[in-house]
Write a protein that holds these residues in place. Structure first.
Motif, short mmCIF file in Angstrom:
data_model
loop_
_atom_site.label_atom_id
_atom_site.label_comp_id
_atom_site.label_asym_id
_atom_site.label_seq_id
_atom_site.Cartn_x
_atom_site.Cartn_y
_atom_site.Cartn_z
N LEU A 1 -1.90 -2.96 1.93
CA LEU A 1 -1.89 -3.61 3.23
C LEU A 1 -1.28 -5.00 3.14
O LEU A 1 -0.53 -5.44 4.03
CB LEU A 1 -3.31 -3.69 3.80
N LYS A 2 -1.60 -5.71 2.08
CA LYS A 2 -1.07 -7.07 1.90
C LYS A 2 0.44 -7.03 1.69
O LYS A 2 1.17 -7.89 2.16
CB LYS A 2 -1.76 -7.75 0.73
N SER B 1 -5.96 -0.23 -1.74
CA SER B 1 -5.73 -0.25 -0.29
C SER B 1 -5.45 -1.67 0.19
O SER B 1 -4.53 -1.90 0.99
CB SER B 1 -6.96 0.32 0.43
N TRP B 2 -6.22 -2.61 -0.32
CA TRP B 2 -6.00 -4.01 0.07
C TRP B 2 -4.62 -4.49 -0.34
O TRP B 2 -3.93 -5.17 0.42
CB TRP B 2 -7.08 -4.88 -0.56
N LEU C 1 -10.52 0.67 -2.99
CA LEU C 1 -10.52 -0.49 -2.10
C LEU C 1 -9.48 -1.53 -2.55
O LEU C 1 -8.78 -2.11 -1.72
CB LEU C 1 -11.91 -1.13 -2.07
N ALA C 2 -9.39 -1.74 -3.85
CA ALA C 2 -8.44 -2.72 -4.37
C ALA C 2 -7.00 -2.30 -4.07
O ALA C 2 -6.18 -3.10 -3.61
CB ALA C 2 -8.63 -2.89 -5.87
#
Length: 259
Positions: A258-259, A254-255, A251-252
């Motif tokens: 995306l950022k 992926s975030w 999750l980290a």
């Protein structure tokens, strides 16, 4: 900063402290929260580091029983952690903050994949070579290898620079060294992270890059979250904790992509 924003910062720090106690990556909560409040990137990173180290202290206290008999390991682990944390913090103060986004997603993703494949790889290695007679089952009964200490030095440099994912990197390295108990691994990981964060926080504070009112509020939340996270992690099956480590890492990363 008004009371509502300060409360949100405390909550974010508590969540970050709990995440750090379980797998690392609490910076992924606290750093964006500070930037969202308009704090400059380098100041946000420095303030986040200063605020989260009490959380590492709280989680280490929660894992104190798991460190019994590992004093020599803890001492040797501290040397590269402190040295690398200092070097990374100094590099940060000489680097534009926007460069963080270019390398952090790859480092976090790589560390997560490493932790994911650690168990099947170790199983395959053990099946090919029988355990030698008299060989200790607990790796803390023998000194840590030079390869692990050099790896920890590199992790500490990165940790002093930004820090997201250092817990995952340390867990993966400890797994490859033969550790089987995830709680023992978390105890040593939290000790290494505390050494890294303390020296980095001191460097940032002396350099004048810390927003102290925000840092103090976050520190309160981080301590509560770090202790609560460490105690919760020890009350669930080890496989659940491993899955949480992998999920947080994916999750980290992926975030960050995306950022």
């Amino acid at each position: 900063m008004d009371a509502t924003r300060l409360l949100l910062v405390v909550i974010a720090a508590a969540v970050g402290g709990a995440i750090n106690a379980i797998a690392g990556g609490g910076t992924l909560v606290t750093f964006p929260a500070l930037v969202g409040l308009g704090v400059p990137a380098i100041v946000a990173n420095a303030t986040s580091t200063v605020a989260l180290w009490p959380g590492a202290l709280g989680s280490l206290f929660g894992y104190r029983d798991e460190l019994a008999g590992a004093r020599s390991w803890a001492i040797r682990f501290a040397v590269p952690s402190v040295a690398g944390g200092l070097l990374g913090a100094l590099l940060l103060l000489r680097t534009p903050a926007e460069r963080f986004d270019q390398v952090v997603p790859w480092l976090v993703l790589g560390a997560t994949v490493l932790f994911l494949v650690q168990r099947p790889l170790m199983t395959a290695l053990r099946s090919r070579s029988a355990t030698a007679p008299g060989k200790p089952d607990d790796p803390t009964s023998r000194p840590p290898g030079m390869l692990l200490l050099l790896f920890q030095l590199g992790v500490a440099v990165y940790g002093g620079y930004f820090g997201a994912g250092i817990g995952i990197l340390m867990l993966a390295a400890l797994g490859f060294m033969g550790f089987k108990n995830i709680h023992r691994m978390n105890g040593l990981k939290n000790w290494g992270g505390l050494c890294i964060n303390v020296i980095a926080a001191l460097t940032f504070a002396l350099g004048g890059f810390v927003n102290w009112p925000v840092a103090i509020a976050m520190a309160i939340g981080a301590m509560a979250g770090g202790y609560a996270g460490s105690r919760l992690a020890q009350r669930v099956p080890q496989e659940v904790v491993r899955r949480a480590v992998i999920a947080i890492g994916l999750l980290a990363s992926s975030w960050l992509f995306l950022k």
